[in-house]
Design a protein around this motif. Sequence first.
Motif, short mmCIF file in Angstrom:
data_model
loop_
_atom_site.label_atom_id
_atom_site.label_comp_id
_atom_site.label_asym_id
_atom_site.label_seq_id
_atom_site.Cartn_x
_atom_site.Cartn_y
_atom_site.Cartn_z
N LYS A 1 40.87 45.15 13.15
CA LYS A 1 42.23 45.13 13.71
C LYS A 1 42.69 43.69 13.74
N TRP A 2 43.90 43.46 13.26
CA TRP A 2 44.41 42.10 13.24
C TRP A 2 44.58 41.56 14.66
N ALA A 3 44.28 40.29 14.80
CA ALA A 3 44.54 39.61 16.08
C ALA A 3 46.05 39.46 16.26
N THR A 4 46.49 39.41 17.50
CA THR A 4 47.93 39.31 17.77
C THR A 4 48.20 38.31 18.88
N THR A 5 49.39 37.72 18.83
CA THR A 5 49.79 36.79 19.88
C THR A 5 50.80 37.45 20.82
N ASP A 6 51.16 38.70 20.53
CA ASP A 6 52.10 39.41 21.40
C ASP A 6 51.46 39.66 22.76
N GLY B 1 37.32 34.11 16.03
CA GLY B 1 38.37 35.07 16.36
C GLY B 1 37.90 36.51 16.41
N ALA B 2 36.62 36.76 16.05
CA ALA B 2 36.08 38.12 16.06
C ALA B 2 35.67 38.49 17.48
N ASP B 3 36.19 39.59 17.97
CA ASP B 3 35.93 39.98 19.36
C ASP B 3 34.55 40.63 19.51
N PRO B 4 33.76 40.20 20.49
CA PRO B 4 32.44 40.81 20.74
C PRO B 4 32.60 42.09 21.57
N SER B 5 33.32 43.04 21.02
CA SER B 5 33.61 44.28 21.77
C SER B 5 32.33 45.03 22.11
N VAL B 6 32.42 45.84 23.16
CA VAL B 6 31.28 46.63 23.62
C VAL B 6 31.39 48.04 23.03
N LEU B 7 30.33 48.48 22.37
CA LEU B 7 30.31 49.80 21.72
C LEU B 7 29.61 50.83 22.60
N SER B 8 30.15 52.04 22.63
CA SER B 8 29.53 53.14 23.36
C SER B 8 30.14 54.44 22.83
N ASN C 1 42.00 38.77 20.32
CA ASN C 1 40.97 38.66 19.28
C ASN C 1 41.11 39.79 18.27
N GLY C 2 40.40 39.67 17.19
CA GLY C 2 40.41 40.72 16.17
C GLY C 2 39.04 41.38 16.07
N PRO C 3 38.87 42.58 16.63
CA PRO C 3 37.57 43.26 16.55
C PRO C 3 37.23 43.69 15.12
N PHE D 1 30.20 62.10 16.58
CA PHE D 1 29.67 61.40 17.76
C PHE D 1 29.34 62.34 18.93
N GLU D 2 29.29 63.63 18.68
CA GLU D 2 29.01 64.58 19.76
C GLU D 2 27.59 64.43 20.31
N ASP D 3 26.69 63.86 19.52
CA ASP D 3 25.31 63.67 19.98
C ASP D 3 25.14 62.38 20.78
N GLY D 4 26.23 61.57 20.86
CA GLY D 4 26.16 60.33 21.63
C GLY D 4 25.54 59.17 20.87
N ASP D 5 25.24 59.34 19.58
CA ASP D 5 24.56 58.30 18.81
C ASP D 5 25.58 57.39 18.11
N CYS D 6 25.44 56.09 18.32
CA CYS D 6 26.25 55.12 17.57
C CYS D 6 25.37 53.96 17.10
N SER D 7 24.09 54.25 16.89
CA SER D 7 23.12 53.22 16.50
C SER D 7 23.39 52.65 15.12
N PHE D 8 24.20 53.31 14.32
CA PHE D 8 24.52 52.87 12.96
C PHE D 8 25.78 52.02 12.91
N VAL D 9 26.32 51.65 14.08
CA VAL D 9 27.54 50.86 14.19
C VAL D 9 27.21 49.54 14.89
N TYR D 10 27.80 48.44 14.44
CA TYR D 10 27.59 47.16 15.12
C TYR D 10 28.84 46.30 14.97
N MET D 11 28.95 45.30 15.82
CA MET D 11 30.10 44.39 15.80
C MET D 11 29.78 43.18 14.93
N ASN D 12 30.72 42.84 14.07
CA ASN D 12 30.60 41.63 13.27
C ASN D 12 31.34 40.51 14.00
#
Length: 325
Positions: A188-193, A53-60, A79-81, A37-48
Amino acid sequence: MKIKKIIAGVAAAAMTVSTMAAMSVSAINEGGTVIDFEDGDCSFVYMNVDDAGADPSVLSVEDYNGSKRLKVDVTNKKNGPKVWFDLDKITDRSNTVQIRKITFDLTIVPKSEEGIVGWVGGAVGAAGGFDLEAKGKGQVNPSWSQGTWDGGAYDPGVPAEVKIERKFMMKNEFYTEDGINPFFGLMKWATTDEYDEYVMYVDNVQLLDSKGNALPIGVTPAPAETEAAPEETEAAPAETEAAPVEDAALAEDIAVDDDADEDIAAPAETAAPVAEPAVEPAAVEPAPAPAVTTTPAATGNTAVASIAAVMAIAGAAAIVAKKRK
């Protein structure tokens, strides 16, 4: 001028091609065996986000501990990302079918200095297709399989660091040539803790074959993109051939446009000396009869000069009009 427009068009096209080439280049396309990731590119990654319960996390991509990493900013700690990696954008299919292990570094960091990560766990899943509409039924060639991971950190402000290793042991887990869009996903599993909010960092992704050798990273450009270049190159000669005709016209046009006032004034100045020689001899002769003849002679010369001037002006105007059509 047309020649100027042609040159400007060719230059603009060249700049566009160069810009597109520069934009499409990244470390993922330059070879190597590690996605760092040294070039700053993460275009090949996306959130499911296929369920509530799937978290809409922000990628960067951000710096963490001295190196750039994929940052997964989780929006809800309960949530579980699900972070999905598109293998067809990472490597050629000929390499994907050889994958027997995927490894990467995972770091889970609390968002506050007093925050505690606690126990964390999840899985790395894989399949040969991903279809949201099919709700998992489209995950074939191969079908869905997964391997689990876990770790933790229990001191305030301390990150949990986990070395992820997902092994492919059974033949029905191996990627195939028939998969629509093979992928692997970090979950990552969702947690209630009541632990604090956190972010996840991913780094040093490697794809390994059955002998433990790292497979190449990088995608071969599609043939269609490679063949498009000669078509633009061939168009250049056609434009270049037209240049001499336009260039000659341009030179003539510039001469007329820039010096039009001087060309039009020149006939009047040139014609004036023609009238003067005829007047001077008439003044020398004493006889009255020749003097009468002198006036028509002088008048005749003036008429000739006027006609010449008018013709010169008309000719210049015709050239200007012709060139400006």
